[in-house]
Structures are given as structure tokens and as C-alpha cells.
Motif scaffolding. Structure first.
Motif, PDB file in Angstrom:
ATOM      1  N   LEU A 114       0.838  -1.200   0.000  1.00  0.00           N
ATOM      2  CA  LEU A 114       0.000   0.000   0.000  1.00  0.00           C
ATOM      3  C   LEU A 114       0.872   1.248   0.000  1.00  0.00           C
ATOM      4  CD1 LEU A 114      -2.740   1.336   0.230  1.00  0.00           C
ATOM      5  CD2 LEU A 114      -2.612   1.054   2.679  1.00  0.00           C
ATOM      6  N   LYS A 115       1.954   1.184   0.738  1.00  0.00           N
ATOM      7  CA  LYS A 115       2.795   2.371   0.837  1.00  0.00           C
ATOM      8  C   LYS A 115       3.290   2.790  -0.543  1.00  0.00           C
ATOM      9  CE  LYS A 115       4.881   2.709   5.378  1.00  0.00           C
ATOM     10  NZ  LYS A 115       4.157   1.767   6.183  1.00  0.00           N
ATOM     11  N   ASP A 116       3.677   1.798  -1.317  1.00  0.00           N
ATOM     12  CA  ASP A 116       4.211   2.139  -2.631  1.00  0.00           C
ATOM     13  C   ASP A 116       3.139   2.771  -3.493  1.00  0.00           C
ATOM     14  OD1 ASP A 116       5.896  -1.006  -2.461  1.00  0.00           O
ATOM     15  OD2 ASP A 116       6.577   0.990  -1.839  1.00  0.00           O
ATOM     16  N   LEU A 117       1.944   2.221  -3.369  1.00  0.00           N
ATOM     17  CA  LEU A 117       0.864   2.785  -4.171  1.00  0.00           C
ATOM     18  C   LEU A 117       0.622   4.237  -3.797  1.00  0.00           C
ATOM     19  CD1 LEU A 117      -1.512   2.609  -6.104  1.00  0.00           C
ATOM     20  CD2 LEU A 117      -2.886   1.736  -4.235  1.00  0.00           C
ATOM     21  N   ILE A 118       0.596   4.481  -2.506  1.00  0.00           N
ATOM     22  CA  ILE A 118       0.341   5.852  -2.065  1.00  0.00           C
ATOM     23  C   ILE A 118       1.439   6.777  -2.556  1.00  0.00           C
ATOM     24  CG2 ILE A 118       0.069   7.333  -0.064  1.00  0.00           C
ATOM     25  CD1 ILE A 118      -1.106   5.009   1.423  1.00  0.00           C
ATOM     26  N   LYS A 119       2.662   6.286  -2.461  1.00  0.00           N
ATOM     27  CA  LYS A 119       3.765   7.144  -2.930  1.00  0.00           C
ATOM     28  C   LYS A 119       3.588   7.449  -4.392  1.00  0.00           C
ATOM     29  CE  LYS A 119       7.469   5.765   0.105  1.00  0.00           C
ATOM     30  NZ  LYS A 119       8.293   4.599   0.179  1.00  0.00           N
ATOM     31  N   ALA A 120       3.197   6.427  -5.140  1.00  0.00           N
ATOM     32  CA  ALA A 120       3.046   6.635  -6.574  1.00  0.00           C
ATOM     33  C   ALA A 120       1.946   7.647  -6.866  1.00  0.00           C
ATOM     34  CB  ALA A 120       2.738   5.306  -7.260  1.00  0.00           C
ATOM     35  N   ILE A 121       0.855   7.545  -6.114  1.00  0.00           N
ATOM     36  CA  ILE A 121      -0.240   8.472  -6.361  1.00  0.00           C
ATOM     37  C   ILE A 121       0.169   9.887  -5.997  1.00  0.00           C
ATOM     38  CG2 ILE A 121      -2.568   9.116  -5.668  1.00  0.00           C
ATOM     39  CD1 ILE A 121      -3.251   6.247  -5.412  1.00  0.00           C
ATOM     40  N   ARG A 122       0.926   9.985  -4.937  1.00  0.00           N
ATOM     41  CA  ARG A 122       1.373  11.317  -4.544  1.00  0.00           C
ATOM     42  C   ARG A 122       2.271  11.916  -5.609  1.00  0.00           C
ATOM     43  NH1 ARG A 122       2.251  13.740   0.540  1.00  0.00           N
ATOM     44  NH2 ARG A 122       4.480  13.877   0.201  1.00  0.00           N
ATOM     45  N   ALA A 123       3.019  11.046  -6.293  1.00  0.00           N
ATOM     46  CA  ALA A 123       3.969  11.564  -7.279  1.00  0.00           C
ATOM     47  C   ALA A 123       3.271  12.069  -8.527  1.00  0.00           C
ATOM     48  CB  ALA A 123       4.978  10.471  -7.635  1.00  0.00           C
ATOM     49  N   CYS A 124       2.007  11.722  -8.681  1.00  0.00           N
ATOM     50  CA  CYS A 124       1.312  12.149  -9.900  1.00  0.00           C
ATOM     51  C   CYS A 124       1.099  13.649  -9.885  1.00  0.00           C
ATOM     52  CB  CYS A 124      -0.066  11.483  -9.985  1.00  0.00           C
ATOM     53  SG  CYS A 124       0.035   9.742 -10.246  1.00  0.00           S
ATOM     54  N   LYS A 125       1.354  14.241 -11.058  1.00  0.00           N
ATOM     55  CA  LYS A 125       1.225  15.694 -11.085  1.00  0.00           C
ATOM     56  C   LYS A 125      -0.179  16.141 -11.476  1.00  0.00           C
ATOM     57  CE  LYS A 125       5.579  16.968 -10.331  1.00  0.00           C
ATOM     58  NZ  LYS A 125       6.107  15.657  -9.989  1.00  0.00           N
ATOM     59  N   THR A 126      -0.830  15.344 -12.276  1.00  0.00           N
ATOM     60  CA  THR A 126      -2.154  15.788 -12.734  1.00  0.00           C
ATOM     61  C   THR A 126      -3.210  14.764 -12.361  1.00  0.00           C
ATOM     62  OG1 THR A 126      -2.090  14.628 -14.821  1.00  0.00           O
ATOM     63  CG2 THR A 126      -1.078  16.814 -14.748  1.00  0.00           C
ATOM     64  N   ALA A 127      -4.454  15.170 -12.452  1.00  0.00           N
ATOM     65  CA  ALA A 127      -5.550  14.260 -12.118  1.00  0.00           C
ATOM     66  C   ALA A 127      -5.615  13.108 -13.100  1.00  0.00           C
ATOM     67  CB  ALA A 127      -6.875  15.025 -12.101  1.00  0.00           C
ATOM     68  N   ALA A 128      -5.310  13.373 -14.347  1.00  0.00           N
ATOM     69  CA  ALA A 128      -5.352  12.305 -15.343  1.00  0.00           C
ATOM     70  C   ALA A 128      -4.308  11.247 -15.032  1.00  0.00           C
ATOM     71  CB  ALA A 128      -5.119  12.897 -16.736  1.00  0.00           C
ATOM     72  N   ASP A 129      -3.140  11.714 -14.635  1.00  0.00           N
ATOM     73  CA  ASP A 129      -2.075  10.795 -14.205  1.00  0.00           C
ATOM     74  C   ASP A 129      -2.557   9.882 -13.100  1.00  0.00           C
ATOM     75  OD1 ASP A 129       1.231  12.361 -14.353  1.00  0.00           O
ATOM     76  OD2 ASP A 129       0.287  10.704 -15.465  1.00  0.00           O
ATOM     77  N   GLU A 130      -3.170  10.520 -12.098  1.00  0.00           N
ATOM     78  CA  GLU A 130      -3.636   9.765 -10.936  1.00  0.00           C
ATOM     79  C   GLU A 130      -4.653   8.720 -11.366  1.00  0.00           C
ATOM     80  OE1 GLU A 130      -4.730  12.148  -7.444  1.00  0.00           O
ATOM     81  OE2 GLU A 130      -6.513  10.873  -7.340  1.00  0.00           O
ATOM     82  N   ALA A 165      -6.163  -3.918   1.097  1.00  0.00           N
ATOM     83  CA  ALA A 165      -5.796  -2.623   1.691  1.00  0.00           C
ATOM     84  C   ALA A 165      -5.720  -1.565   0.601  1.00  0.00           C
ATOM     85  CB  ALA A 165      -4.472  -2.741   2.428  1.00  0.00           C
ATOM     86  N   LYS A 166      -5.084  -1.953  -0.503  1.00  0.00           N
ATOM     87  CA  LYS A 166      -4.974  -0.976  -1.587  1.00  0.00           C
ATOM     88  C   LYS A 166      -6.341  -0.631  -2.135  1.00  0.00           C
ATOM     89  CE  LYS A 166      -1.765  -3.479  -3.557  1.00  0.00           C
ATOM     90  NZ  LYS A 166      -0.880  -3.998  -4.616  1.00  0.00           N
ATOM     91  N   PHE A 181      -0.039   7.198   5.306  1.00  0.00           N
ATOM     92  CA  PHE A 181       0.596   5.905   5.079  1.00  0.00           C
ATOM     93  C   PHE A 181       0.127   4.837   6.045  1.00  0.00           C
ATOM     94  CE2 PHE A 181       3.259   6.458   1.598  1.00  0.00           C
ATOM     95  CZ  PHE A 181       3.704   7.760   1.585  1.00  0.00           C
ATOM     96  N   ASN A 182      -0.620   5.197   7.045  1.00  0.00           N
ATOM     97  CA  ASN A 182      -1.069   4.202   8.013  1.00  0.00           C
ATOM     98  C   ASN A 182      -2.563   4.229   8.145  1.00  0.00           C
ATOM     99  OD1 ASN A 182       1.489   3.133   9.126  1.00  0.00           O
ATOM    100  ND2 ASN A 182       1.786   5.290   9.566  1.00  0.00           N
ATOM    101  N   ILE A 183      -3.179   4.241   7.004  1.00  0.00           N
ATOM    102  CA  ILE A 183      -4.591   4.550   7.044  1.00  0.00           C
ATOM    103  C   ILE A 183      -5.412   3.478   7.744  1.00  0.00           C
ATOM    104  CG2 ILE A 183      -5.067   3.611   4.757  1.00  0.00           C
ATOM    105  CD1 ILE A 183      -6.864   6.161   4.517  1.00  0.00           C
ATOM    106  N   GLU A 184      -4.970   2.195   7.668  1.00  0.00           N
ATOM    107  CA  GLU A 184      -5.783   1.185   8.374  1.00  0.00           C
ATOM    108  C   GLU A 184      -5.735   1.411   9.866  1.00  0.00           C
ATOM    109  OE1 GLU A 184      -3.027   0.534   5.846  1.00  0.00           O
ATOM    110  OE2 GLU A 184      -2.616  -1.023   7.322  1.00  0.00           O
ATOM    111  N   LYS A 185      -4.561   1.822  10.362  1.00  0.00           N
ATOM    112  CA  LYS A 185      -4.458   2.054  11.804  1.00  0.00           C
ATOM    113  C   LYS A 185      -5.384   3.171  12.234  1.00  0.00           C
ATOM    114  CE  LYS A 185      -0.986  -0.786  12.430  1.00  0.00           C
ATOM    115  NZ  LYS A 185      -0.051  -0.535  11.383  1.00  0.00           N
TER     116      LYS A 185
END
Lengths: 774, 145
Positions: A6-22, A50-51, B107-111
Motif C-alpha cells: 500500500l505504501k508504494d501505491l500511495i507514494k506513486a499516487i502522490r507523485a502524480c502531477k495531474t488528475a489524469a495521471d492519478e 488494503a490498496k 501511510f497508516n490509514i488502516e491504523k
């Protein structure tokens, strides 16, 4: 390429610059998750779900994960179960059929030995259970509500609440357990138990009776909280467990409402809480807020606690936030009593000056009402209403205006004063319509006093008023931009009246000429008046007689209802003119039976006319909400069983629709036929029919009295007859105003005598109107 | 009862959301509503009241650093109590995460979900005591290792 954690996914989403990217990232990941689910990959299931939950939170579709959540719940690993239940709570709601598949897992988990798993199951059930699930699992929850583990009991209580909501019939199962939980020392359990009880009371008003006995216990708890020293685990910036305090206060409010004994018990603690709680921080304020609400709702004699804060409330009137101002306004009106009426009215008038227009109408009505009720003397009263007219004349209701004019006519000693003040204010400002109307009327009526009085003080300059001054003023009003048709009518009438008040010929001729100008007015009403008045000049002999001073209206105290800011006065319910035929012998009995205690300290001003029977009616109203003086009414209080025969058996007898039998004893029957008033949906017309079915002899000296709950008002017409022959009937119409759409209940008193000397005096209660009626 | 619990940041992005029964919200409407609420909260100045009406619900919000904690509730609840709940929740998060910041929550959304579950159930407050909320959570964490 799927992101594994999940962490990686979140990081990736944060890295997106535009809504289309996301969107692109999320869609790719969704597809990957879907594939992984199809492949039944057990290890990755946890992170996939979780993701998925994260994606769901961002607003993208995630329904394909529902079954996966179920599989997670079935697993043995705690982490899986936890995530599975969370997923179920977020992704599912009670309407989905998939939910029933969870029922089995829930049942097993509720019987699990691990208390956290039990907690999880309770949590989930409490959040999304459907009615069927509630029924299935009710027994389990009941058991857990009595568990020895506080953690479980806490959660079980809230779960029970959900069950009750979904399936109200199951309420009885939880009553006892809930009551027992009230004795608990753990705050969490207490809190949830109280929440559960509050919910029960809301859903089913009869349970309120059962729980009234717990009031002393609750008071004790509250006392401990308030007077306890510093408790580390429950402290929130100096206050011990404010959440619990607020909840207890809320429950006390529900239990104390409508019950004098309970209210007595809690008076002390309420006062204590109100005084001891520090109001400098939000915490203290939240408790005070709840306390104030409770005090206002229960029958508390002692509203001093709130009076203490009067200054704060008045300050709030000037606050920047409009919602605060509105609440402060409502509260200020509720606080007005004899002692503080001057101060409060002054503040309220100051507020009226700067208030927004939406407040003004409500305010003018309420200020004038308050002035009516509590005016220390007439002059102050007139001054206040004058000030209101000046400040917000355009927002004043007609009834207020007519009340004011009646007041002026009745206060003959102040006629000159009033006329002068009105004249002065009109000279300075003719833009306020009501002020203009009132002023014009008064000048017309008392023009001669105005001239004779002659001098009046205006800013320390003594001014003379001459006849031509007055006529000038009236002409300027007529010609002014603010005059509408009503104003013109008033002015013409006033001018006409002045012709018999004034003495100089030139003035009269001036007036005559002016009136004739309006003989050709487009407005029909105005034209009619002008023409008729002009013609009146030809009948010199009778003109003065026609234009004599108006007779002083009777001292008729009206029942004027409180308005909300947006509400409407019920114009239909005018003065209470009920004339129940009162046999003299029964009157004394009435006086002895009911307490002669003062009316409760409530807001609705139900003032009776001077007729004694209506005094008795007020006492009946006291019956419904027994105030502090209850002893003498106790024997009369309805310990008699109410005759609640809602059966529509009379339908057959009379062939009329919608007849409710309210009383049927000893051959005398009273039936009610309600119907909504076609003009006003807040009013219920009830046709009361008295049947002499089996008394055997004539029913004489019939007296019928009724009372309604405090939130409603009653108006009674005289009965068609007070003697009923055997087999005959009599009718009486009563009207109930029910602006709050609450249950229409009637307490009835039936008194009659027979030629054989028997006297019947009975009290009955009727509570059987169906909901559609009101 | 509480209707929803929302954490939005100043850019209008939802960091955490939890809806309780009775909220008939589909995904698209949800997103719109959250953005709308974020806008409204941003527009309000510091001196304005933290509680205002939004449609049929009342919202109580508090801003902590870059996050708005918004709770939507209906008539029955004591408004000021809800504000206190927000404060209590933040304090608990603070203890759990050690000086919590927005990233921690992200990053800890489930918690975060679990902690909220311990405090609020089906829109009603269960427990507000820091110790009583965190102890089970920590236990459960140990169990899921």
C-alpha cells in the motif's frame, strides 16, 4: 506493473502531477488487483484489499473487492480478519445481499474466546447490520451485553442500539441489561449504556417511565464527576470526562421532561454543574450548553442559573457570527420576566436597530408581546412600542399595530403624550409604514388634544403645533413616496375626523378641498372614501356626530401566539371567547378541586378573559403539566382510568365517519369527530357530540371542559344545548391549534346532573387520534 | 449521531473518510461533497464559528496544521461535545504516532481506521479515554504480527 504494498501505491499516487495521471495509475492498479483476486492469491490478498480500500476512499469503484473481504474474514489470522471486517464496513452497506454471507462468520466470531475478535464482530455488526441480521444475532448480542469483560460490554451496548433501530420489537430484550450497566464504574460502559437508553427512550416513549427510577442514580454519577478531584485517566483540560457528563445531562433531560418529581431530583445537580463548570474553555462550554438546554426543557422553577449568564447572552447578540446571534435572540426572549424586562428590552431594541431584516418581523412581535406581558407601566409600554415602530415599522404585523392602537385608546391619560410623540416622529420620518398608520390614526382621533396640548418638548425646544402644521404633515404623507393605498385611506379618514376636531374655518376648507382632489382617484377604496366624505360636508348637522371620538375598545386580552422568526401567527385563533355554560353550583366545585396556584413559568401567554369559567380552564391546563403546586390536584389527577375507547363502534350507530369515542359511562357517551381545518393545516376542528344513550332521564346542566398539552392551544364554542333528552344528542365544536404537529391529546371533564338529583363529574383522557389527523 | 468523519487537506484532497449508516452516498457524489466541504472550510476565517450548517447536517471542524478534521452530525448531538471529540481524537493519534503529521495518516490509514473504530461506533461515541482506546489497538497490533 502492480505495486506490492500500500505504501508504494500511495507514494506513486502522490507523485502524480495531474488528475489524469492519478486516474491512470489507479486504473492500472485496479486491473492488477482484479487479476490477482481471480488468481486466488492468498498471500497477496491482504495487501490487495488494503490498496482497494484506499482506492475506494479516493472515490473510485471498488465493489469487486467485496467477496475478497468475506474471504479475509473467514481466515484465521487476526490481521486478515481485522482488515476483512474493515473492508466489509467500508465497502458494503445493509442493502447488499452479500452481507448475509457474513452472518455466519459474525456468529462464530462473537463466540470466539479472543475478546478482540469478539470486539471486531460487534463493531461490524453495530455498523452495518441489516434487519434480518439483527434478528439472527440478537441473542448473541444480548449475551455479550451481560459479559464480564468491560471491553465487550461497551461494544455490545452500541451494537444493541443498532439492533433496536433496525428492529424496534427487540427492545425489551435489552432493557434489563442496559439498566444493570448503569451501575458500572467504567466510564466507557456507562457512556454506551446511557446512549443505548437514550435511544430506547427516543424510539419508545413508554420506556421513559421505566427509566425514570434511575434518575437518582444518574444524579449520583454526575455528582461524582463534577466534584471528583483530578482524575488522570478521564481528565480533559481540567474537566472530568466531559463526554460522559454531557450524555448524562442529555438523558436527564429526556427523563425529566414532563415529570415534576424527576425534575425536582435533578434541580440541585443542574445548578451545581452550571455554577461550577469553568466556561473559559470549550470543554466547559459544551457542558454548560447541555445544562442550559436541560434546564430549559424540564420544569425547573429555578432558572436563575441561566439568568446569571444573561449578560453573556446579551453580548452574544452583538457577536459577529449570525448563528450565534440567532440563538442568543431566542434565548433572550425566553429569559424575559418582570424584573429584567426593562434592561432586556432596551438591549433588544438596540439589537433591532442593527438586525438583519429576516429577524425584524419576529423580533417586533416578540418585543411587543413581552412589553404587553411585563410592562411596568403604561407609559413605558407605549414608549417601547413607539420605538419599535420607529425602528422597524415596515416589519410590524397588523395585530401588533391594532393592539397598539387599542392600548393608546385605553390609556386616556396619556393620549396627549402619545399624540405628541407620534407627531414628532412622523415629522422626522414617514418611511415606516406601520408608524405612519399608527401616527395618522392617532392624530386623526386626538387632533384636538394635540393642538390644545400645543407645546411639547422636542430636544429641549418647545414647539407649537397648529392646525395647519398638522394638515401640512398629513398632506405631505399623502403626497410622499411611501404612501400606499392603505396609508391613503387612513390619511383621508384622519383628515375627515379633524374637520370636527379643528375649529378654524380655513383649516376645514383646506381639508375639504384636499379631500375633493381624491374624488377621482384610481384606487376604488380611496375614491369611495373621498366621495363619501365630500358628500358628508353637505350634511352639516350630522357631520360632527358621525365624526365623534371612537369608543374605547373593551379590555379584551388576546391570546397572541409566540412566533418563531420564520413561523406564522395563527390568524384564525383570535381572542379566546369560549363561553362554556357554567352552572353556578358547579363553579364552586371547580374552584375547590383545582389548585389556585399560579400558572407555570412558561412562555405561552394564555390569559383568560374575566369570565370565571375560563379561569377554571386554565387550571385544567395546569392539570396537564402539573407545576410546583401539585398537592391539591393529586386527588383529582387522573388516577381514574381513562376511558380510551378508540373503537369506531359509533360508526354503526351514527353512520358518520371518523368518530372516536372519548367517554362512555353510565349511558352517557361523548364522541369526537376530528377534521383538519381547510384553511390552516395546523388547526384541528373537533366536533364533540354528547349522546344521552342510556341515562334514562334528561341530562341537565351539561358542562364540558377540555385541556390540551402545552404546545397546543384550545378554543371552544358554546354547546348547542346543555340539556339532553334521553336518546337525543348535543354538539359542541372545539378547535385545537397544533403548530408543532405533536400528538393531540385531550383531557376532558364531563359534568352533568339529572332531575333525580344525581350529579356526575368525571375526567377522561383521550389519546387516540391517528397520526394523519395531526 | 455522527454521520461522517472526514480529514481533508488544504488542497482539497481527502486523506481519510468514514461514513456512518444513513449516508446514502455513491462514489461520485461523495467526492463532490468532500471537495465542497473542503472549500467551505477553507473559506472560513479564524474568527468564524467552527460549527456551521451544511445541507441537512451540521459540521464541526478544526484545523490542525494542514489538515481539516471535519465531523458531520445531525440534530441530536451536542455541538461543542463534537468539537471536543475531534480534539480527543487528535490527541490519541498524537500519542499513537508520536507527533502525528499528515504523512503518518496517509501511510497508516488502516491504523487510523482502527483507532476511530474504537472511539466511534455506528455514529455514537463509545470511548474517549486515551488509554482505553489505545490499549486494545496495541494488543491487536501485536496479534497481527
Amino acid at each position: 506493473m502492480p505495486y506490492y504494498r500500500l505504501k508504494d501505491l500511495i507514494k506513486a499516487i502522490r507523485a502524480c502531477k495531474t488528475a489524469a495521471d492519478e486516474r491512470a495509475v489507479i486504473q492500472k492498479e485496479s486491473a492488477a488487483i482484479r487479476t490477482s483476486f481471480k488468481e486466488e492469491n492468498n498471500d497477496a490478498r491482504h495487501s490487495n484489499v488494503a490498496k482497494l480500500l484506499y482506492i475506494h476512499m479516493l472515490g473510485y469503484p471498488a465493489h469487486f473487492g467485496q467477496i475478497e473481504c468475506l474471504k479475509l474474514v473467514a481466515s484465521n489470522r487476526f490481521a486478515d480478519k481485522r482488515l476483512g471486517y474493515l473492508g466489509i464496513m467500508l465497502l458494503l452497506d445493509e442493502n447488499q445481499e452479500v452481507l448475509t454471507l457474513v452472518t455466519n462468520s459474525l456468529k462464530n466470531d462473537m463466540n470466539h474466546s479472543n475478546m478482540y475478535i469478539v470486539g471486531l464482530a460487534l463493531c461490524t455488526l453495530g455498523n452495518i447490520s441489516s434487519p434480518e441480521m439483527a434478528r439472527d444475532l440478537c441473542a448473541e448480542v444480548e449475551k455479550l451485553l451481560g459479559s464480564s469483560n468491560t471491553y465487550i460490554r461497551k461494544k455490545a451496548a452500541l451494537c444493541a442500539m443498532r439492533i433496536i433501530r433496525k428492529v424496534p420489537d427487540l427492545q425489551e430484550n435489552f432493557l434489563n441489561r442496559a439498566k444493570n450497566n448503569l451501575n458500572d464504574r467504567n466510564h466507557g460502559v456507562l457512556l454506551t449504556a446511557i446512549t443505548l437508553i437514550i435511544e430506547m427512550c427516543y424510539k419508545n416513549p413508554e420506556t421513559v417511565q421505566t427509566f425514570r427510577k434511575t434518575v437518582p442514580l444518574l444524579v449520583r454519577h454526575l455528582k461524582t464527576l463534577v466534584s471528583a478531584g483530578f482524575s488522570q485517566e478521564h481528565d480533559v483540560t481540567g474537566v472530568t470526562d466531559p463526554f460522559l457528563q454531557v450524555k448524562i445531562l442529555r438523558l436527564l433531560r429526556i427523563l425529566g421532561k414532563g415529570d415534576a418529581e424527576a425534575s425536582e431530583a435533578m434541580n440541585d445537580i443542574l445548578a451545581q454543574v452550571a455554577t461550577n463548570t469553568e466556561s473559559s474553555k470549550n470543554v466547559g462550554n459544551s457542558i454548560l450548553y447541555e445544562t442550559v438546554q436541560t434546564i430549559m426543557e424540564i420544569q425547573s422553577e429555578n432558572t436563575n442559573a441561566v439568568q446569571r449568564h444573561r449578560n453573556i447572552i446579551l453580548d452574544c447578540l452583538r457577536d459577529g457570527d449570525i448563528s450565534i446571534r440567532r440563538r442568543a435572540l431566542e434565548l433572550s426572549f425566553a429569559l424575559i420576566n418582570e424584573s429584567n424586562v426593562r434592561v432586556l428590552t432596551r438591549e433588544l431594541l438596540a439589537f433591532l436597530e442593527v438586525a438583519d431584516n429576516e429577524f425584524k418581523q419576529g423580533m417586533t412581535t416578540k418585543i411587543c408581546l413581552a412589553a404587553d406581558r411585563f410592562a411596568p407601566n403604561k407609559r413605558w409600554h407605549i414608549d417601547t412600542v413607539l420605538r419599535v415602530l420607529k425602528l422597524a415599522g415596515n416589519f410590524v404585523r397588523e395585530e401588533i399595530l391594532s393592539n397598539f392602537i387599542r392600548l393608546v385608546s385605553q390609556t386616556t391619560e396619556l393620549n396627549a403624550y402619545t399624540a405628541q410623540k407620534l407627531y414628532a416622529s412622523l415629522k422626522s420620518d414617514i418611511s415606516q409604514e406601520s408608524l405612519t398608520l399608527a401616527g395618522v390614526w392617532v392624530i386623526g382621533e386626538y387632533g384636538d388634544i394635540l393642538i390644545k396640548g400645543g407645546n411639547f418638548e422636542e430636544e429641549e425646544l418647545v414647539k407649537e403645533v397648529t392646525e395647519s402644521d398638522v394638515i401640512d404633515l398629513l398632506e405631505s404623507i399623502l403626497a410622499g413616496p411611501y404612501a400606499n393605498q392603505v396609508t391613503r385611506e387612513y390619511v383621508l379618514t384622519a383628515l375627515m375626523k379633524l374637520t370636527s376636531r379643528f375649529t378654524s374655518i380655513s383649516s376645514i376648507q383646506r381639508i375639504q378641498a384636499y379631500i375633493e382632489k381624491y374624488n377621482t382617484s384610481i384606487e376604488v377604496e380611496v375614491q369611495q372614501r373621498a366621495v363619501e366624505y365630500s358628500n358628508l360636508f353637505k350634511f352639516e348637522s350630522i357631520r360632527p356626530a358621525v365624526l365623534e371620538r371612537m369608543p374605547i375598545p373593551e379590555v379584551k386580552e388576546e391570546v397572541v401566539r409566540q412566533t418563531e422568526d420564520t413561523g406564522s401567527l395563527l390568524d384564525d385563533i383570535g381572542p379566546v371567547t369560549a363561553t362554556t355554560a357554567t352552572p353556578q353550583n358547579a363553579k364552586n366545585d371547580i374552584m375547590n378541586l383545582f389548585s389556585s396556584g399560579s400558572l407555570l413559568d412558561d412562555i405561552d401567554p394564555v390569559t383568560a378573559t374575566t369570565a370565571a369559567p375560563l379561569n377554571a380552564k386554565n387550571d385544567i391546563m395546569n392539570l396537564f403539566s402539573p407545576g410546583p403546586t401539585t398537592p391539591t390536584t393529586a386527588p383529582v389527577a387522573p388516577t381514574q382510568n381513562a376511558q380510551q375507547t378508540n373503537a369506531l363502534d359509533s360508526l354503526g350507530l351514527l353512520g358518520l365517519g371518523d368518530q372516536y369515542v372519548a367517554y362512555n359511562k353510565n349511558g352517557f357517551k361523548v364522541s369526537l369527530n376530528p377534521s383538519k381545518d381547510p384553511n390552516n393545516s395546523n388547526i384541528l376542528n373537533i366536533e364533540v357530540t354528547f349522546h344521552n344513550v342510556g341515562v334514562g332521564v334528561t341530562v341537565q346542566n351539561l358542562l364540558f371542559q377540555a385541556a390540551v398539552p402545552k404546545t397546543q392551544k384550545l378554543q371552544m364554542q358554546p354547546p348547542s344545548s346543555t340539556s339532553i333528552l334521553p336518546g337525543a344528542t348535543a354538539q359542541q365544536t372545539i378547535r385545537v391549534a397544533n403548530p408543532q404537529k405533536s400528538n393531540v391529546r385531550l383531557r376532558l371533564r364531563i359534568v352533568y346532573s339529572t332531575p333525580t338529583g344525581a350529579k356526575v363529574d368525571e375526567i377522561a383522557e383521550f389519546n387516540g387520534f391517528p397520526q394523519e389527523i395531526w | 449521531m455522527l454521520r461522517f468523519f472526514l480529514l481533508v487537506n488544504k488542497q482539497g484532497q481527502t486523506r481519510f473518510s468514514r461514513y456512518y449508516s444513513g449516508m446514502p452516498i455513491q462514489a461520485e457524489e461523495r467526492v463532490l461533497m468532500e471537495a465542497d466541504i473542503a472549500r467551505k472550510c477553507l473559506k472560513r476565517s479564524d474568527v468564524q464559528c467552527s460549527i456551521f450548517e451544511y445541507g441537512q447536517y451540521k459540521l464541526a471542524y478544526r484545523r490542525y496544521a494542514s489538515l481539516f478534521f471535519v465531523i458531520g452530525f445531525d440534530e441530536e448531538e451536542n455541538h461543542l461535545s463534537i468539537l471536543e471529540l475531534v480534539q480527543a481524537y487528535v490527541e490519541i493519534l498524537n500519542t499513537y504516532f508520536d507527533n502525528v503529521c499528515e504523512l503518518d495518516i496517509m501511510f497508516n490509514i488502516e491504523k487510523v481506521h482502527v483507532i476511530l473504530e474504537e472511539m466511534v461506533s455506528n455514529g455514537r461515541i463509545v470511548e474517549t479515554n486515551k488509554h482505553n482506546v489505545l490499549a486494545p489497538v496495541l494488543e491487536m497490533n501485536k496479534a497481527s504480527r
